[in-house]
Design a protein around this motif. Sequence first.
Motif, PDB file in Angstrom:
ATOM      1  N   GLY A 141       1.197  -2.398  32.509  1.00 37.34           N
ATOM      2  CA  GLY A 141       1.967  -1.174  32.654  1.00 37.34           C
ATOM      3  C   GLY A 141       3.238  -1.125  31.843  1.00 37.34           C
ATOM      4  N   ARG A 142       3.661  -2.258  31.283  1.00 34.67           N
ATOM      5  CA  ARG A 142       4.869  -2.266  30.449  1.00 34.67           C
ATOM      6  C   ARG A 142       4.608  -1.506  29.156  1.00 34.67           C
ATOM      7  NH1 ARG A 142       6.062  -6.625  28.210  1.00 34.67           N
ATOM      8  NH2 ARG A 142       4.136  -7.780  28.630  1.00 34.67           N
ATOM      9  N   CYS A 143       5.586  -0.742  28.695  1.00 39.13           N
ATOM     10  CA  CYS A 143       5.430  -0.006  27.444  1.00 39.13           C
ATOM     11  C   CYS A 143       6.780   0.085  26.745  1.00 39.13           C
ATOM     12  CB  CYS A 143       4.847   1.387  27.698  1.00 39.13           C
ATOM     13  SG  CYS A 143       5.804   2.399  28.841  1.00 39.13           S
ATOM     14  N   ASP A 144       6.723   0.308  25.444  1.00 43.50           N
ATOM     15  CA  ASP A 144       7.954   0.351  24.674  1.00 43.50           C
ATOM     16  C   ASP A 144       7.728   1.176  23.418  1.00 43.50           C
ATOM     17  OD1 ASP A 144      10.536  -0.104  24.002  1.00 43.50           O
ATOM     18  OD2 ASP A 144      10.265  -2.170  23.335  1.00 43.50           O
ATOM     19  N   ILE A 145       8.814   1.741  22.885  1.00 36.60           N
ATOM     20  CA  ILE A 145       8.787   2.449  21.611  1.00 36.60           C
ATOM     21  C   ILE A 145       9.140   1.447  20.521  1.00 36.60           C
ATOM     22  CG2 ILE A 145       9.821   4.290  20.237  1.00 36.60           C
ATOM     23  CD1 ILE A 145      10.399   5.727  22.920  1.00 36.60           C
ATOM     24  N   VAL A 146       8.287   1.331  19.514  1.00 39.25           N
ATOM     25  CA  VAL A 146       8.447   0.327  18.460  1.00 39.25           C
ATOM     26  C   VAL A 146       9.324   0.897  17.355  1.00 39.25           C
ATOM     27  CG1 VAL A 146       7.248  -1.191  16.853  1.00 39.25           C
ATOM     28  CG2 VAL A 146       6.163  -0.564  19.022  1.00 39.25           C
ATOM     29  N   LEU A 147      10.561   0.435  17.286  1.00 38.56           N
ATOM     30  CA  LEU A 147      11.525   0.951  16.309  1.00 38.56           C
ATOM     31  C   LEU A 147      11.628   0.018  15.111  1.00 38.56           C
ATOM     32  CD1 LEU A 147      14.270   2.179  18.798  1.00 38.56           C
ATOM     33  CD2 LEU A 147      12.577   3.566  17.593  1.00 38.56           C
ATOM     34  N   ASN A 148      10.494  -0.211  14.449  1.00 40.74           N
ATOM     35  CA  ASN A 148      10.520  -1.043  13.254  1.00 40.74           C
ATOM     36  C   ASN A 148      11.247  -0.321  12.122  1.00 40.74           C
ATOM     37  OD1 ASN A 148       8.934  -2.843  14.647  1.00 40.74           O
ATOM     38  ND2 ASN A 148       7.023  -2.181  13.703  1.00 40.74           N
ATOM     39  N   GLU A 149      11.900  -1.110  11.270  1.00 34.65           N
ATOM     40  CA  GLU A 149      12.557  -0.536  10.100  1.00 34.65           C
ATOM     41  C   GLU A 149      11.508   0.072   9.173  1.00 34.65           C
ATOM     42  OE1 GLU A 149      15.481  -1.934   6.388  1.00 34.65           O
ATOM     43  OE2 GLU A 149      14.727  -3.396   7.858  1.00 34.65           O
ATOM     44  N   GLY A 150      11.828   1.196   8.572  1.00 36.61           N
ATOM     45  CA  GLY A 150      10.899   1.837   7.654  1.00 36.61           C
ATOM     46  C   GLY A 150      11.604   2.341   6.407  1.00 36.61           C
ATOM     47  N   GLY A 151      10.865   3.001   5.525  1.00 40.09           N
ATOM     48  CA  GLY A 151      11.421   3.560   4.312  1.00 40.09           C
ATOM     49  C   GLY A 151      11.373   5.071   4.327  1.00 40.09           C
ATOM     50  N   LEU A 152      11.752   5.688   3.216  1.00 35.75           N
ATOM     51  CA  LEU A 152      11.728   7.137   3.092  1.00 35.75           C
ATOM     52  C   LEU A 152      10.285   7.660   3.132  1.00 35.75           C
ATOM     53  CD1 LEU A 152      14.300   7.690   0.192  1.00 35.75           C
ATOM     54  CD2 LEU A 152      14.648   8.222   2.616  1.00 35.75           C
TER      55      LEU A 152
ATOM     56  N   GLU B 193      10.771   3.126  -3.894  1.00 34.96           N
ATOM     57  CA  GLU B 193      11.165   2.894  -2.500  1.00 34.96           C
ATOM     58  C   GLU B 193      10.366   1.725  -1.923  1.00 34.96           C
ATOM     59  OE1 GLU B 193      13.123   3.893   1.253  1.00 34.96           O
ATOM     60  OE2 GLU B 193      13.535   4.004  -0.892  1.00 34.96           O
ATOM     61  N   SER B 194      11.025   0.932  -1.076  1.00 34.17           N
ATOM     62  CA  SER B 194      10.357  -0.207  -0.439  1.00 34.17           C
ATOM     63  C   SER B 194      10.105   0.096   1.030  1.00 34.17           C
ATOM     64  CB  SER B 194      11.201  -1.480  -0.576  1.00 34.17           C
ATOM     65  OG  SER B 194      12.459  -1.317   0.066  1.00 34.17           O
ATOM     66  N   TYR B 195       9.089  -0.561   1.579  1.00 33.48           N
ATOM     67  CA  TYR B 195       8.674  -0.313   2.953  1.00 33.48           C
ATOM     68  C   TYR B 195       8.476  -1.636   3.679  1.00 33.48           C
ATOM     69  CZ  TYR B 195       7.996   4.309   1.017  1.00 33.48           C
ATOM     70  OH  TYR B 195       8.206   5.509   0.380  1.00 33.48           O
ATOM     71  N   PRO B 196       9.469  -2.056   4.466  1.00 35.15           N
ATOM     72  CA  PRO B 196       9.342  -3.321   5.193  1.00 35.15           C
ATOM     73  C   PRO B 196       8.136  -3.314   6.123  1.00 35.15           C
ATOM     74  CG  PRO B 196      11.586  -2.451   5.289  1.00 35.15           C
ATOM     75  CD  PRO B 196      10.731  -1.368   4.729  1.00 35.15           C
TER      76      PRO B 196
ATOM     77  N   VAL C 164       0.841  -1.199   0.000  1.00 42.20           N
ATOM     78  CA  VAL C 164       0.000   0.000   0.000  1.00 42.20           C
ATOM     79  C   VAL C 164       0.876   1.249   0.000  1.00 42.20           C
ATOM     80  CG1 VAL C 164      -1.629   1.369   1.362  1.00 42.20           C
ATOM     81  CG2 VAL C 164      -2.000  -1.085   1.075  1.00 42.20           C
ATOM     82  N   LEU C 165       1.902   1.273   0.848  1.00 39.30           N
ATOM     83  CA  LEU C 165       2.785   2.430   0.899  1.00 39.30           C
ATOM     84  C   LEU C 165       3.620   2.552  -0.369  1.00 39.30           C
ATOM     85  CD1 LEU C 165       4.082   2.596   4.586  1.00 39.30           C
ATOM     86  CD2 LEU C 165       2.201   3.837   3.521  1.00 39.30           C
ATOM     87  N   ARG C 166       4.085   1.420  -0.909  1.00 35.58           N
ATOM     88  CA  ARG C 166       4.921   1.475  -2.115  1.00 35.58           C
ATOM     89  C   ARG C 166       4.152   2.082  -3.283  1.00 35.58           C
ATOM     90  NH1 ARG C 166       5.973  -0.750  -6.779  1.00 35.58           N
ATOM     91  NH2 ARG C 166       4.202  -2.181  -6.675  1.00 35.58           N
ATOM     92  N   ARG C 167       2.936   1.619  -3.500  1.00 32.45           N
ATOM     93  CA  ARG C 167       2.141   2.124  -4.622  1.00 32.45           C
ATOM     94  C   ARG C 167       1.726   3.582  -4.403  1.00 32.45           C
ATOM     95  NH1 ARG C 167      -1.921  -2.779  -6.585  1.00 32.45           N
ATOM     96  NH2 ARG C 167      -0.401  -4.481  -6.460  1.00 32.45           N
ATOM     97  N   THR C 168       1.382   3.923  -3.167  1.00 31.17           N
ATOM     98  CA  THR C 168       1.015   5.306  -2.875  1.00 31.17           C
ATOM     99  C   THR C 168       2.213   6.229  -3.098  1.00 31.17           C
ATOM    100  OG1 THR C 168      -0.628   4.590  -1.237  1.00 31.17           O
ATOM    101  CG2 THR C 168       0.094   6.879  -1.136  1.00 31.17           C
ATOM    102  N   ASN C 169       3.389   5.788  -2.694  1.00 32.40           N
ATOM    103  CA  ASN C 169       4.600   6.570  -2.902  1.00 32.40           C
ATOM    104  C   ASN C 169       4.835   6.846  -4.383  1.00 32.40           C
ATOM    105  OD1 ASN C 169       7.391   7.621  -2.226  1.00 32.40           O
ATOM    106  ND2 ASN C 169       7.943   5.832  -3.457  1.00 32.40           N
ATOM    107  N   ASP C 170       4.709   5.817  -5.223  1.00 34.68           N
ATOM    108  CA  ASP C 170       4.932   6.005  -6.658  1.00 34.68           C
ATOM    109  C   ASP C 170       3.918   6.982  -7.257  1.00 34.68           C
ATOM    110  OD1 ASP C 170       7.068   4.307  -6.541  1.00 34.68           O
ATOM    111  OD2 ASP C 170       6.021   2.566  -7.384  1.00 34.68           O
TER     112      ASP C 170
END
Length: 282
Positions: free
Chosen positions: A174-185, A193-196, A126-132
Motif C-alpha cells: 500500500g505504500r506509494c510515492d511520487i518519483v521526482l527524478n531529475e530530468g531535462g528539457l 540537452e542531457s537527460y540524467p 535514447v532521449l538525447r539523440r531523439t531530442n537532437d
Amino acid sequence: MAHRHTTPSGGSGDLLQTLGDLTGRILDRIKFQQARVELAAALQRQVLAAELPVLPCLHAAGRYAPARAGLDIGGDWYDGFVMPDGSVGFAIGDVQGHDVEAAALMGQVRTCLRAVAIATTDPAEVLRRTNDLLVDMASGLFVTCTFLRFDPLTNELADARAGHVPAVWAAADGRCDIVLNEGGLPLGIQAGESYPSTSRKLTDVGAFVLVTDGLVEGPSYPIEEGLERVATLAGGACRDDPDELAAKIIKVADSTGHSDDAAVLVLRYGRLREQRVWQDEG
C-alpha cells in the motif's frame, strides 16, 4: 357559374424547399462529422501501440482518453517494444497540442525513439539523440517524454525524463510515492540537452505508473493534487491486474476540467498473486 381554380401560393412551396435544403445540410454535416471521427480513430490506432510486450515478471498496460474538445486525436501516446539486446523499452509522451499536427509529430517521435533504441539501449542516450533529431526537424512543437528500459536478466528498470510528468510507484503493502527524478528539457527545444537516468532494482511486486498531464492537471486542478490521486489509486490497487489498474486511473481525466487528451502506462512487476516490495537502488 363556372368554378374558378386557384393554385397554392408560393409561400408553402418555398417553405418545403427551405426545409428540404436544411435537412440536406444537416445530413451532410452529420456525415462529415462521422468521417472526421472515423479518420481520427484510424489515425490514433496507427500511432498507439496495438500490443505491449509480455514478460513473465513484468506486465504492462496502457490506456488513452481522447481530447474533450476539437478532434478526437492528439499528441499523447505510450509504447513498448523489445530491443536488440533482449531488454524491453517503454515510453510515454505528450506532443504540444491536440490536433492532426500533434498526432503526426507524435508518430514521428515514436518512430525516432524506436530507431534510436536499435543503436543504444541507455534511456538517457535514447532521449538525447531523439531530442537532437527533433531540433533538426524544427517543427515548432515540443514533446515531453519518459523512456524506460527493463532488463529481464537483472530485473533492473532504468528511466530518463524529458520535461514529463513525474511517475508514481506503489508497493504491494500500500505504500506509494511520487518519483521526482531529475530530468531535462522537453524534446525539440535545445540541441545538446542531457537527460540524467535513474536505475532501480525491482525485487518484488509493485506498480510503476506513468501518465500525461491531461490526466493530472486542469484549470483549477493542480498537478500535485492529480498525482496524489493517482498515487492513492495505485497504492490501493497495486495487486490488481495492470489492465484493471490502467482503466481505473484513466478515469481521473474526467474530473480535471482539462480539455487535452490523456494517456497512462502501468508497469507491474511480479506475479499477480505474490505480495512483495520494491527495492530502490537510487
